[in-house]
Design a protein around this motif. Sequence first.
Motif, PDB file in Angstrom:
ATOM      1  N   VAL A 142       9.798  -3.717  -2.053  1.00 57.18           N
ATOM      2  CA  VAL A 142       9.784  -2.658  -1.047  1.00 57.18           C
ATOM      3  C   VAL A 142       8.350  -2.262  -0.727  1.00 57.18           C
ATOM      4  CG1 VAL A 142      10.504  -0.312  -0.531  1.00 57.18           C
ATOM      5  CG2 VAL A 142      12.069  -1.844  -1.716  1.00 57.18           C
ATOM      6  N   ARG A 143       7.521  -2.112  -1.740  1.00 50.78           N
ATOM      7  CA  ARG A 143       6.131  -1.748  -1.494  1.00 50.78           C
ATOM      8  C   ARG A 143       5.416  -2.819  -0.676  1.00 50.78           C
ATOM      9  NH1 ARG A 143       6.515  -0.276  -6.965  1.00 50.78           N
ATOM     10  NH2 ARG A 143       5.169  -1.963  -7.659  1.00 50.78           N
ATOM     11  N   ALA A 144       5.671  -4.085  -1.014  1.00 50.31           N
ATOM     12  CA  ALA A 144       5.059  -5.173  -0.251  1.00 50.31           C
ATOM     13  C   ALA A 144       5.586  -5.202   1.181  1.00 50.31           C
ATOM     14  CB  ALA A 144       5.330  -6.508  -0.938  1.00 50.31           C
ATOM     15  N   GLY A 145       6.892  -4.927   1.373  1.00 54.98           N
ATOM     16  CA  GLY A 145       7.444  -4.903   2.711  1.00 54.98           C
ATOM     17  C   GLY A 145       6.871  -3.791   3.555  1.00 54.98           C
ATOM     18  N   VAL A 146       6.652  -2.613   2.950  1.00 56.61           N
ATOM     19  CA  VAL A 146       6.041  -1.513   3.698  1.00 56.61           C
ATOM     20  C   VAL A 146       4.621  -1.882   4.111  1.00 56.61           C
ATOM     21  CG1 VAL A 146       5.302   0.884   3.538  1.00 56.61           C
ATOM     22  CG2 VAL A 146       7.486   0.208   2.578  1.00 56.61           C
ATOM     23  N   ARG A 147       3.887  -2.513   3.238  1.00 55.23           N
ATOM     24  CA  ARG A 147       2.533  -2.957   3.609  1.00 55.23           C
ATOM     25  C   ARG A 147       2.584  -3.959   4.747  1.00 55.23           C
ATOM     26  NH1 ARG A 147       1.786  -3.251  -2.077  1.00 55.23           N
ATOM     27  NH2 ARG A 147       1.957  -5.540  -1.991  1.00 55.23           N
ATOM     28  N   CYS A 148       3.564  -4.867   4.663  1.00 57.97           N
ATOM     29  CA  CYS A 148       3.711  -5.876   5.710  1.00 57.97           C
ATOM     30  C   CYS A 148       4.045  -5.223   7.054  1.00 57.97           C
ATOM     31  CB  CYS A 148       4.795  -6.860   5.299  1.00 57.97           C
ATOM     32  SG  CYS A 148       4.934  -8.291   6.390  1.00 57.97           S
ATOM     33  N   LEU A 149       4.950  -4.259   7.042  1.00 58.71           N
ATOM     34  CA  LEU A 149       5.316  -3.558   8.272  1.00 58.71           C
ATOM     35  C   LEU A 149       4.111  -2.817   8.852  1.00 58.71           C
ATOM     36  CD1 LEU A 149       8.861  -1.975   7.798  1.00 58.71           C
ATOM     37  CD2 LEU A 149       8.172  -3.778   9.372  1.00 58.71           C
ATOM     38  N   ALA A 150       3.362  -2.146   7.977  1.00 61.43           N
ATOM     39  CA  ALA A 150       2.194  -1.396   8.454  1.00 61.43           C
ATOM     40  C   ALA A 150       1.196  -2.315   9.134  1.00 61.43           C
ATOM     41  CB  ALA A 150       1.555  -0.653   7.285  1.00 61.43           C
ATOM     42  N   HIS A 151       0.955  -3.499   8.572  1.00 57.43           N
ATOM     43  CA  HIS A 151       0.025  -4.446   9.187  1.00 57.43           C
ATOM     44  C   HIS A 151       0.554  -4.947  10.520  1.00 57.43           C
ATOM     45  CE1 HIS A 151      -2.978  -4.674   6.084  1.00 57.43           C
ATOM     46  NE2 HIS A 151      -2.086  -4.975   5.143  1.00 57.43           N
ATOM     47  N   LEU A 152       1.842  -5.260  10.577  1.00 57.52           N
ATOM     48  CA  LEU A 152       2.417  -5.779  11.815  1.00 57.52           C
ATOM     49  C   LEU A 152       2.425  -4.731  12.918  1.00 57.52           C
ATOM     50  CD1 LEU A 152       5.388  -7.826  10.314  1.00 57.52           C
ATOM     51  CD2 LEU A 152       3.287  -8.727  11.338  1.00 57.52           C
ATOM     52  N   ILE A 153       2.697  -3.449  12.555  1.00 56.99           N
ATOM     53  CA  ILE A 153       2.673  -2.384  13.557  1.00 56.99           C
ATOM     54  C   ILE A 153       1.246  -2.142  14.041  1.00 56.99           C
ATOM     55  CG2 ILE A 153       3.083   0.064  13.936  1.00 56.99           C
ATOM     56  CD1 ILE A 153       5.408  -0.131  11.953  1.00 56.99           C
ATOM     57  N   SER A 154       0.305  -2.119  13.107  1.00 51.66           N
ATOM     58  CA  SER A 154      -1.083  -1.814  13.471  1.00 51.66           C
ATOM     59  C   SER A 154      -1.696  -2.911  14.323  1.00 51.66           C
ATOM     60  CB  SER A 154      -1.920  -1.605  12.202  1.00 51.66           C
ATOM     61  OG  SER A 154      -1.396  -0.553  11.422  1.00 51.66           O
ATOM     62  N   ALA A 155      -1.381  -4.184  14.022  1.00 52.71           N
ATOM     63  CA  ALA A 155      -1.986  -5.304  14.745  1.00 52.71           C
ATOM     64  C   ALA A 155      -1.153  -5.751  15.932  1.00 52.71           C
ATOM     65  CB  ALA A 155      -2.198  -6.476  13.803  1.00 52.71           C
ATOM     66  N   GLY A 156       0.068  -5.236  16.053  1.00 50.45           N
ATOM     67  CA  GLY A 156       0.949  -5.680  17.127  1.00 50.45           C
ATOM     68  C   GLY A 156       0.722  -4.928  18.420  1.00 50.45           C
ATOM     69  N   LYS A 181       6.369   5.283  -6.594  1.00 51.61           N
ATOM     70  CA  LYS A 181       5.414   4.271  -6.147  1.00 51.61           C
ATOM     71  C   LYS A 181       5.715   3.825  -4.721  1.00 51.61           C
ATOM     72  CE  LYS A 181       4.354   2.577 -10.774  1.00 51.61           C
ATOM     73  NZ  LYS A 181       4.350   1.440 -11.707  1.00 51.61           N
ATOM     74  N   VAL A 182       7.004   3.730  -4.392  1.00 56.88           N
ATOM     75  CA  VAL A 182       7.362   3.398  -3.015  1.00 56.88           C
ATOM     76  C   VAL A 182       6.920   4.514  -2.074  1.00 56.88           C
ATOM     77  CG1 VAL A 182       9.309   2.976  -1.455  1.00 56.88           C
ATOM     78  CG2 VAL A 182       9.294   1.955  -3.744  1.00 56.88           C
ATOM     79  N   ARG A 183       7.109   5.745  -2.497  1.00 55.70           N
ATOM     80  CA  ARG A 183       6.740   6.892  -1.681  1.00 55.70           C
ATOM     81  C   ARG A 183       5.223   6.939  -1.458  1.00 55.70           C
ATOM     82  NH1 ARG A 183       9.233  10.330  -4.640  1.00 55.70           N
ATOM     83  NH2 ARG A 183       7.456  11.123  -5.814  1.00 55.70           N
ATOM     84  N   ASN A 184       4.464   6.715  -2.512  1.00 62.70           N
ATOM     85  CA  ASN A 184       3.002   6.736  -2.379  1.00 62.70           C
ATOM     86  C   ASN A 184       2.510   5.616  -1.469  1.00 62.70           C
ATOM     87  OD1 ASN A 184       2.871   8.943  -4.088  1.00 62.70           O
ATOM     88  ND2 ASN A 184       2.538   7.698  -5.915  1.00 62.70           N
ATOM     89  N   GLN A 185       3.146   4.439  -1.586  1.00 60.80           N
ATOM     90  CA  GLN A 185       2.763   3.335  -0.713  1.00 60.80           C
ATOM     91  C   GLN A 185       3.088   3.651   0.741  1.00 60.80           C
ATOM     92  OE1 GLN A 185       1.330   0.059  -1.744  1.00 60.80           O
ATOM     93  NE2 GLN A 185       0.838   0.445   0.390  1.00 60.80           N
ATOM     94  N   SER A 186       4.204   4.325   0.971  1.00 64.02           N
ATOM     95  CA  SER A 186       4.581   4.705   2.332  1.00 64.02           C
ATOM     96  C   SER A 186       3.590   5.710   2.906  1.00 64.02           C
ATOM     97  CB  SER A 186       5.989   5.305   2.332  1.00 64.02           C
ATOM     98  OG  SER A 186       6.920   4.380   1.814  1.00 64.02           O
ATOM     99  N   HIS A 187       3.120   6.666   2.083  1.00 69.56           N
ATOM    100  CA  HIS A 187       2.121   7.629   2.551  1.00 69.56           C
ATOM    101  C   HIS A 187       0.847   6.910   2.997  1.00 69.56           C
ATOM    102  CE1 HIS A 187       4.078  10.931  -0.167  1.00 69.56           C
ATOM    103  NE2 HIS A 187       4.864  10.532   0.814  1.00 69.56           N
ATOM    104  N   SER A 188       0.415   5.950   2.210  1.00 69.41           N
ATOM    105  CA  SER A 188      -0.802   5.219   2.546  1.00 69.41           C
ATOM    106  C   SER A 188      -0.608   4.391   3.813  1.00 69.41           C
ATOM    107  CB  SER A 188      -1.199   4.322   1.370  1.00 69.41           C
ATOM    108  OG  SER A 188      -2.319   3.543   1.678  1.00 69.41           O
ATOM    109  N   CYS A 189       0.544   3.736   3.925  1.00 68.11           N
ATOM    110  CA  CYS A 189       0.793   2.906   5.112  1.00 68.11           C
ATOM    111  C   CYS A 189       0.959   3.760   6.364  1.00 68.11           C
ATOM    112  CB  CYS A 189       2.035   2.049   4.886  1.00 68.11           C
ATOM    113  SG  CYS A 189       1.807   0.768   3.625  1.00 68.11           S
ATOM    114  N   LEU A 190       1.585   4.942   6.241  1.00 67.68           N
ATOM    115  CA  LEU A 190       1.718   5.826   7.383  1.00 67.68           C
ATOM    116  C   LEU A 190       0.347   6.279   7.885  1.00 67.68           C
ATOM    117  CD1 LEU A 190       3.769   7.320   9.180  1.00 67.68           C
ATOM    118  CD2 LEU A 190       3.684   9.212   7.551  1.00 67.68           C
ATOM    119  N   ARG A 191      -0.563   6.548   6.944  1.00 68.11           N
ATOM    120  CA  ARG A 191      -1.923   6.901   7.354  1.00 68.11           C
ATOM    121  C   ARG A 191      -2.579   5.748   8.104  1.00 68.11           C
ATOM    122  NH1 ARG A 191      -6.662   5.572   5.437  1.00 68.11           N
ATOM    123  NH2 ARG A 191      -5.705   4.537   3.663  1.00 68.11           N
TER     124      ARG A 191
END
Length: 1271
Positions: A142-156, A181-191
């Motif tokens: 889940v943490r890796a998927g959130v990072r992946c989504l954040a990159h795809l949204i930011s670069a898309g 840990k999932v929540r903290n990763q989501s906070h970072s990706c949302l930023r």
Amino acid sequence: MADVDMEELPQTPRSVSGDDPDLSLFSGEADLAAAILARLGGSRREVDEHLCATAASLAQTVRDSGVSPSTVAYFAAAAAALGPLARAGPAAADGHLAGALLAFLSAAVPALPAAVVRARGREVADDVARVLEFPSTPDSGVRAGVRCLAHLISAGDKSSWEAVEPLYAVVLRLVTDDRPKVRNQSHSCLRDILLSFQRKAVLVPASDGIARCFERFLLLAGGSNDANTGSAAEGPKGAKEVIHILNALKCCLPLMASKPSNTILKYFTALLGLRQPIVTKSILDILHAVGDSPTAQLKPDMLLNLMCSLGTSVSTERKSGDELASIARILNIGTRKVYSQNKNVFVVKLPLVFTSLGDILASEFEEARFCAVETFKGLIDNCIDESMVSQGIDQIKARHQGVRSPTVIEKICAILEGLLDVRYSDVWDKSFCVISFAFDKLGESSSALLPEALKNLADMQNMSDDDFSFRKQLNACLGSAIAAMGPKNVLDILHIQSIYDENEWILPILERHIVGASLQFFLRDILGIIRAVEKSIPKLLKDDKLFSAKRAEGYVYSLWSLLPSCCNYPFDTSSSFKVLQNVLCDTLQNQPDLRGIICSSIQILIKQNKEALSISNKEDILVEDELSKSERRAKERYTKELAEENLKEIRAFSSKFLELLSSIFLSSSKDAIGFLQPAISEIASISDKDVVGKLFLDAIRKLLDATKAVNAQQVDDGSMQIEDDSNTNNMARALLLEFAASLMPGLTAKSINVLFSYVKPAIKDSDSMNQKRAYKVLSMLLKDAEFIERNLDVLFELMISSLPCQFPSKRYRLECLHHLIVYILKDPSKLRKREIVSSFLTEILLALKEANKKTRNRAYDVLIEIGRACEDGENDGRKDSLHQFFDMVAGGLAGQTPHAISAAVTGLARLTYEFSDLIGVAYKLLPSTFLLMQRNNRELVKANLGFIKALVARSKADVLHEHLKGVVEGLLSWQSDKKNSLKAKVKSLVEILVKKCGLDAVKAVMPEEHMKLLTNIRKINERKMRKGNSSGDGEAMSMASGATRQSGWNHTQMFSDFGSDDEDSNGPFSKQHTVASRNGSKASTRSNRKHQDKNLQEKFIDHSTGEPLDLLDQKTMRLALKSTGKKRAAPDDDDDDEIEMDPEGRMIIREERERRKKKPVVSHDEEADDKTSVRSQSVKRRKVASTGWSYTGHEYTSKKAGGDLKKKDKMEPYAYWPLDRKLLNRRSDRKQSARKGMASVMKMAKRFEGKSASGALAAKRTQKHKLKKNK
């Protein structure tokens, strides 16, 4: 590319292993799968094994496809594998396979080209979003998927919110996930997503989504019966989600759009009203982030209201120290942000903010107090401007006409004055700091805005030191007031029109802090007080009030001492100096005691104006960070135009001053030359050349006449008159030469040559006084490089032909040699003069061995200054100048006498100690050093051991390890010498090696026959460590320390005869001279006298200010006498002086005749034997006196019967032997004497059990008396 066969991918059971690896390290790798396998292939963590298996399978798929292993190929393979998994649904999906694929994708996506992301990003993002919904997906996936989504949204593609919203909603949903840990990763990706949305249209709907989510959970939490939001785990539904979103807002709110941010901000006041620590801390962190962010867009009035709410809560609620410190920081950065956005809105609330900071300052938490002081300073500096101050001044002036409403600045000043209330007595030092800052900011306006604060500060001066411990800070605060308001305003506010006991405290503060005042202040106010005090002196003498008269004379001198301070950047020099010079000239003629003060004042005036002419712009002033605002304002006022006007006015009276000072100079004593000569030089530097030249020629004529008179006199040993006349003429010659030299800054080149023509024969004069003055003048001439250039050959010939010089002249001759050598070394074209320089260098090195301390120290200074000049030359492009100079000094090792060789070694030691660049070259001299030590010449050995000591002390541990074997073997090969003092010095060097390199390293290179020495050092060190641990010092000695404590150069410690334990404890170059004397009682007596003189000087130093003690200050002297009076004198060792008591507790008084009879008579022979035995001892052990006192309990003794009595309002009878401070002494004999006292108490406890304290002590004295009688 064909789809990946799902059966080939590993099917593994669910894992409960820990964190996923940091896959960001692999994003830049060319072959991603190979990099993962190389780094994680050996890991036994189950997550890593799944990732490696997936990477291997994807690598095989890429190879089978015939595509090069690039990031794009791996992305395509992973996306192809993830698609069927996402479409299969949660029931058929393997969670660990999904987690591994998501982890691989999160490492590949950041390195993808933008075109690939735009082409395939949305498809892959949809698959990732589906997989994230599967319950079987592990947390790491889940943490890796959130990072992946954040990159795809930011670069898309971010042009359409409808395309971005589904993916953004997935990340936003995970912000409140229960998994930390999932929540903290989501906070970072949302930023990261919000950061990529900046200046895009999608930022507003994205921010609205966060605001709606926050409002929804707030409503959900508010609708619950249980309003407790203090626990995130056990709170009602919605409460813990609110806390999670607050944690996300710490990094996201500064990046959100303005309207949604303000929507969220309006709820903070209500949340703060809940008084829940976890909620309050989150909001404080959010506000701190908002204040620090330059991009945060919030309504100033809303943010200000929230700040005021926080400030008000300080006085109404009890808060922790961390909360108070956070509120103080937020008030600092938040209010300044509001001030920059809307000044008018903020200014109204500024007094409320200052009140809140005062409440924080009054708290009991030190960190909160510190933050409050910093916030006070920040707000005063940034938010109080000239318009606010001028408005307050105008209102004060209008108040006299009936206007009463206070302005904002008046309210702020009233709050600052309140910091001096008793409520803040524990933090008055911090209050003084804040008020000082306010004085500096307000400047002269503080006289109208802060007069009550000044009066309160003055009232505090009357507090006793027992009740007031912030005297130094108080004086500094008053000094800031004087510098800001001006001394005249201070005296007017405090109504000081004369000086007496109650207000004499202001004189030293005025002297230290007056800056930018006017000369008119001294002429009118200070001189008026001086005249009044002077008029009272005859009356006091007439009334026989001698002490008051002396005190009044002291006041006059102290008031005159304010003149140099009034000359510190005065703004009216051009208009007031004409009147001032009349006063100065009259005082110079009639009051010799004040000449030093007047000369110093003239120097300050001229120097500061000359500096103002040399400063190119205001930026040069701004570089000086140490200046206060008042000093900076005064210095900025001194423009070039103003400085030229001032110097023009002073120059108009320069001839008058020169004539007056010349007459005083030629008739003054030697002590007066010290302050007259600099003043004459400064005046001559701005005077007309013709005026100075006329005075110079007149002095030269008188000088020639005096010289002729000396030469014409016939030396007659029997005629005292001729000898007296010769001495008088020689003293006149010396004074005239000094005066001519003091005119040097105003002389022309022709006059300089005339002066040099007289100096040349005077250097060879047989009279030591004139020769010394001649060398001094020559050293002043040689400061000019052009003069050296013109007369270089003549100077060389003169310095060679004038040898040998007389002893008093050596110091100034060394100064002359210094200027010549530096000039030659700086000029590469003067290489042919290097041989002459070598001879001069030899003379400097020989001066290092002089017995006179001043000459020796000056030789050291000259050597170092030459080295620094060579070092500066290397910076200017002349390579190896310092090493060449070092080689020139090392050439002295080829000297003919041991004295010359030891002088060269001493110079090498000093250069090695000062310049770290020479350490490598110095190690090459070690073989020569050890060969010189084999000569067994004591002077050579001492010098070489000092050189080794300096080299070892300045070397780093790694460099010392390289040469350790050679150093140890060279030292110990000489260890067989029988001279104990030098053997002890070798031992001390070995101890230093042990400290820097470690015991094992030294042991490895130590010869077997010297192992006992190392064993002894180890035992001593262990004993010291045990001793340090038992005494609670807290720091054990390190056996392998990489660095030693380094203090300044100390010739005595470096080349002393002894190596003692004190050197080890205080560092190899400690300033504490603990070397024992071998010269017997005379040397020790001289040492004791010096120590007593030093202590005497320290008694007359005010340690709170560092200034000499004012002996006319009653309060200061009372405190000094009180501190010295506390020292108790040691009791006499004579047993006959002990008080004798009978068994009933009564004292026995004996007449003086009986005492004399009891004293034994010592024969002269016994005295001689005693003296002989004392001389034979190398180190005399001092007898330890039995100091201390005991409480005998005599107050409870009964006069009518035995035993003790209980008395009303007193404790029960007791007696005790107090602990002796000698127990803490490092010397064993002192400890033993203290232990004996304690042991005697314990031994006698049973013997006198059942007796009263007074009876037991009386019995003991009676028994002692009987024993004496029997003898």
